[in-house]
Design a protein around this motif. Sequence first.
Motif, PDB file in Angstrom:
ATOM      1  N   PHE A   1       0.836  -1.198   0.000  1.00 58.82           N
ATOM      2  CA  PHE A   1       0.000   0.000   0.000  1.00 58.82           C
ATOM      3  C   PHE A   1       0.875   1.254   0.000  1.00 58.82           C
ATOM      4  O   PHE A   1       0.602   2.224  -0.717  1.00 58.82           O
ATOM      5  CB  PHE A   1      -0.878  -0.043   1.258  1.00 58.82           C
ATOM      6  CG  PHE A   1      -1.950   0.979   1.311  1.00 58.82           C
ATOM      7  CD1 PHE A   1      -3.198   0.715   0.776  1.00 58.82           C
ATOM      8  CD2 PHE A   1      -1.733   2.195   1.937  1.00 58.82           C
ATOM      9  CE1 PHE A   1      -4.206   1.653   0.838  1.00 58.82           C
ATOM     10  CE2 PHE A   1      -2.742   3.139   2.012  1.00 58.82           C
ATOM     11  CZ  PHE A   1      -3.978   2.866   1.458  1.00 58.82           C
TER      12      PHE A   1
ATOM     13  N   GLY B   1       4.923   6.317   2.928  1.00 60.77           N
ATOM     14  CA  GLY B   1       3.692   5.700   2.443  1.00 60.77           C
ATOM     15  C   GLY B   1       3.107   4.748   3.471  1.00 60.77           C
ATOM     16  O   GLY B   1       1.891   4.688   3.677  1.00 60.77           O
TER      17      GLY B   1
ATOM     18  N   GLY C   1      -0.589   4.748   5.346  1.00 64.08           N
ATOM     19  CA  GLY C   1      -1.476   3.591   5.428  1.00 64.08           C
ATOM     20  C   GLY C   1      -1.806   3.212   6.863  1.00 64.08           C
ATOM     21  O   GLY C   1      -2.953   2.922   7.207  1.00 64.08           O
TER      22      GLY C   1
ATOM     23  N   LEU D   1     -10.733  -1.125   0.979  1.00 67.63           N
ATOM     24  CA  LEU D   1      -9.904  -0.058   0.409  1.00 67.63           C
ATOM     25  C   LEU D   1      -8.544  -0.585  -0.036  1.00 67.63           C
ATOM     26  O   LEU D   1      -8.044  -0.240  -1.108  1.00 67.63           O
ATOM     27  CB  LEU D   1      -9.682   1.034   1.462  1.00 67.63           C
ATOM     28  CG  LEU D   1     -10.762   2.097   1.607  1.00 67.63           C
ATOM     29  CD1 LEU D   1     -10.385   3.078   2.706  1.00 67.63           C
ATOM     30  CD2 LEU D   1     -10.907   2.839   0.277  1.00 67.63           C
ATOM     31  N   THR D   2      -7.956  -1.457   0.813  1.00 65.57           N
ATOM     32  CA  THR D   2      -6.628  -1.973   0.487  1.00 65.57           C
ATOM     33  C   THR D   2      -6.662  -2.798  -0.789  1.00 65.57           C
ATOM     34  O   THR D   2      -5.764  -2.674  -1.630  1.00 65.57           O
ATOM     35  CB  THR D   2      -6.086  -2.817   1.658  1.00 65.57           C
ATOM     36  OG1 THR D   2      -6.205  -2.064   2.856  1.00 65.57           O
ATOM     37  CG2 THR D   2      -4.646  -3.186   1.438  1.00 65.57           C
TER      38      THR D   2
ATOM     39  N   ILE E   1      -8.708  -2.502  -3.280  1.00 66.68           N
ATOM     40  CA  ILE E   1      -8.841  -1.568  -4.406  1.00 66.68           C
ATOM     41  C   ILE E   1      -7.511  -0.871  -4.674  1.00 66.68           C
ATOM     42  O   ILE E   1      -7.049  -0.777  -5.817  1.00 66.68           O
ATOM     43  CB  ILE E   1      -9.953  -0.542  -4.119  1.00 66.68           C
ATOM     44  CG1 ILE E   1     -11.310  -1.265  -4.012  1.00 66.68           C
ATOM     45  CG2 ILE E   1      -9.992   0.534  -5.194  1.00 66.68           C
ATOM     46  CD1 ILE E   1     -12.428  -0.400  -3.478  1.00 66.68           C
ATOM     47  N   ALA E   2      -6.872  -0.426  -3.569  1.00 65.75           N
ATOM     48  CA  ALA E   2      -5.582   0.255  -3.726  1.00 65.75           C
ATOM     49  C   ALA E   2      -4.562  -0.670  -4.374  1.00 65.75           C
ATOM     50  O   ALA E   2      -3.811  -0.267  -5.260  1.00 65.75           O
ATOM     51  CB  ALA E   2      -5.083   0.734  -2.368  1.00 65.75           C
ATOM     52  N   LEU E   3      -4.561  -1.952  -3.949  1.00 68.82           N
ATOM     53  CA  LEU E   3      -3.612  -2.909  -4.516  1.00 68.82           C
ATOM     54  C   LEU E   3      -3.843  -3.073  -6.011  1.00 68.82           C
ATOM     55  O   LEU E   3      -2.900  -3.165  -6.795  1.00 68.82           O
ATOM     56  CB  LEU E   3      -3.754  -4.268  -3.820  1.00 68.82           C
ATOM     57  CG  LEU E   3      -3.216  -4.364  -2.398  1.00 68.82           C
ATOM     58  CD1 LEU E   3      -3.627  -5.673  -1.765  1.00 68.82           C
ATOM     59  CD2 LEU E   3      -1.707  -4.224  -2.398  1.00 68.82           C
TER      60      LEU E   3
ATOM     61  N   ILE F   1      -4.971  -0.883  -8.028  1.00 72.46           N
ATOM     62  CA  ILE F   1      -4.469   0.291  -8.742  1.00 72.46           C
ATOM     63  C   ILE F   1      -2.941   0.300  -8.743  1.00 72.46           C
ATOM     64  O   ILE F   1      -2.295   0.513  -9.767  1.00 72.46           O
ATOM     65  CB  ILE F   1      -5.010   1.581  -8.086  1.00 72.46           C
ATOM     66  CG1 ILE F   1      -6.538   1.596  -8.181  1.00 72.46           C
ATOM     67  CG2 ILE F   1      -4.406   2.814  -8.741  1.00 72.46           C
ATOM     68  CD1 ILE F   1      -7.199   2.617  -7.277  1.00 72.46           C
ATOM     69  N   ILE F   2      -2.363   0.008  -7.551  1.00 73.79           N
ATOM     70  CA  ILE F   2      -0.909   0.065  -7.413  1.00 73.79           C
ATOM     71  C   ILE F   2      -0.236  -0.985  -8.286  1.00 73.79           C
ATOM     72  O   ILE F   2       0.843  -0.768  -8.825  1.00 73.79           O
ATOM     73  CB  ILE F   2      -0.502  -0.133  -5.931  1.00 73.79           C
ATOM     74  CG1 ILE F   2      -0.925   1.082  -5.123  1.00 73.79           C
ATOM     75  CG2 ILE F   2       0.992  -0.333  -5.793  1.00 73.79           C
ATOM     76  CD1 ILE F   2      -0.828   0.878  -3.631  1.00 73.79           C
TER      77      ILE F   2
ATOM     78  N   SER G   1      -4.205 -10.021  -1.496  1.00 79.00           N
ATOM     79  CA  SER G   1      -5.648  -9.897  -1.687  1.00 79.00           C
ATOM     80  C   SER G   1      -6.397 -10.946  -0.873  1.00 79.00           C
ATOM     81  O   SER G   1      -7.454 -10.663  -0.309  1.00 79.00           O
ATOM     82  CB  SER G   1      -5.998 -10.001  -3.172  1.00 79.00           C
ATOM     83  OG  SER G   1      -5.486 -11.183  -3.719  1.00 79.00           O
TER      84      SER G   1
END
Lengths: 311, 374
Positions: free
Chosen positions: A238, A245, A249, A284-285, A287-289, A291-292, B143
């Motif tokens: 994250f 960063g 997080g 959220l994590t 989703i963030a992953l 994107i990242i 994940s």
Amino acid sequence: MSDFFTLSVLVATFASGMRLATPYLLAALGETIGQRSGVLNLGVDGVMLLGAFFAYWTVLETDSRLLGVAVGLGVGLTMGIAYAIVTLVFKAEQGISGIGIYLFGLGISELLFLKQVGIPRGIPSFDDLKIPLLGDIPHIGNMFFNHSMLVYLAVLMVPVLTLVVNRTTLGLNIRAVGESPEAADSLGVSVFRTRAVAILVGNGLAGLAGAALTIELGTFQNNLTNGIGFIAVALVYFGAWRPVGVLAGSLLYGLITATVTQWKTLGIVTGATASLTTMAPAVLTVIALAIIARRAADQPAALTVPFSRDG
Amino acid sequence: MMSLLHRFSGSLVPLVAALAALAVGAVVIIVLGANPLVGYGELIKGAFGSGDALADTSVRAMPLLLVGTGICIAFRAKVINIGGEGQIVVGALLSTVTALAVPDLPPIVLIPTVMLAGIIGGGIWGAIPGALKAYLGVNEILSTIMLNIVAIQVMNYLLRDPLIDPLEIQRGTRIPQTERLSENADLPILIEGTRLHLGVVIALVASVIAWVFLWRTTVGFKTRAVGHNSAAANYAGMPFKRMTMLALTYSGAMCGLAGAVLVFGSQSHRLITDGSSLGFTGSSGFNGIVAALFGGLHPLWTIPSSFLFGGLLVGANAMQRAIQIPSALVIGLNGLIVVFVVSSTSVRDRLRQAMDISRMRTQSVAAKTQPTDE
């Protein structure tokens, strides 16, 4: 809801968020250093549990919180030596050996707690240390400058580790063996020694995170961490492998947890709905992953790849 | 990861690892002031010493075997599925909701329906990280960890409010559990007087199916090929992304089935949460990985392996009663076994590599095409 948006409640929630973020931050910073050197440690949660139990037990027996913190750190370093042997000498698969470390910590901390303590008894937390002048600023002082020493220690680690990683020879070596161990090796950098140091730092901080958690809560129970160590690993991704960063997080997790607790106290959400709010950071994590993941360039190239000269 | 794919079933490595872990456990027991010989004796008796013990061991082995067969398939496709806990929970939830929705179906219809619901629930919870990995490159370890948290909180929410037993609200006790689910969905007891239920047979059949899938079907062959050498598999036109997703979905489906069997084979015949996943799954999502590794990632070898670990978990309670050493010791030892097995496998592989090194030199170009670990 209007009860929540008053200045004093918001300040108190933020301050509590800072405290709750501390174990996440310490553990995730440690994992960051390990991963920058190319070593994944999935066993953070287990190391935290062991660090937490031994710190708790020490404080219970000696009444010394500082000694408890030192013992937590010591347990982390000991687990670090074990993990260095597993990953560097035996070159075991890191994701799975981490699961083993986790189960080991989970089982042994519960075993020792039930056998040596049994019924949970409270231990004293650290007193808040108000920083002179800064702590007297209205509201801001209570948000940032009126915490226990462990909170300051964790936040202070962020600039310190940033400097170490970016501005020192050790940091350069850590990054080198994480990106291209072959190149580092050919220039005379010991991959083994550099990774061992990074693993020790990582596990030491995980042990410290466990100690911080149990002393802040003032108690211990089975599976005290409830997955904080696993979240810490995700926070490294994250935070794109940067201490700052990771700080962002960790604060996010701490603040959301504090907000949910505050909402429950104020009766804004029921116990049942609070469960749904608790999972917000996890969603959220993910989703963030997602994107990242597109800028995977940040990930150390040799992460989880064991090194040996005859490759 | 590659090293794991080399089969070490039938070799002595897992047994030596288990004995080493038990030796460490003996030292711990001595340090804590008890007699390890008595403790281990009671453990074995409690696990395998009587018909009842064997029945309990089989029931405890069931989720490990289901999770383990899923793990065999995922790991062979080079995907690490540590989302078992969450997949078990979602499978249990979907099957519970199904049983609550159509409680009056006859058992012959209802039992397969709730099992299928479990498979679908777990499958979806595996397909999400599978798709994220295949199409967005999201690390499946991360994940699945996050999805475990989501699953547990969804369960906590559902059992505290929408699905809570109406009696709990009436009494004001508010224990987060469902009402007693339809009797038509109860998994039949196989041997009267014991706890051995149909779930054990379901798990055994599932592991045989997994074996047939991996070694007797084209899709299974492709799965193994992708795991063994993704570059070559890709070159041969095998759909790498679809295989990755399929492997995680299959693995999740097996965990979801375990969740359904845990609910309808439980003695309370309800879904109960203690706020974490451990209370419901008994860490089966993780212990199933141990069983699969111990069985050399082979679905059929995972059968005796699960039986052994189920026995350890059941026998640990007998040990606790006899010498007052908490049963959590066995969880810790399982962790050690994982570490030992993973360490020793790679040692053996490196020895083998060292012996093959002169031959390897000439094939170094071929070796370079081997995928590195992600």
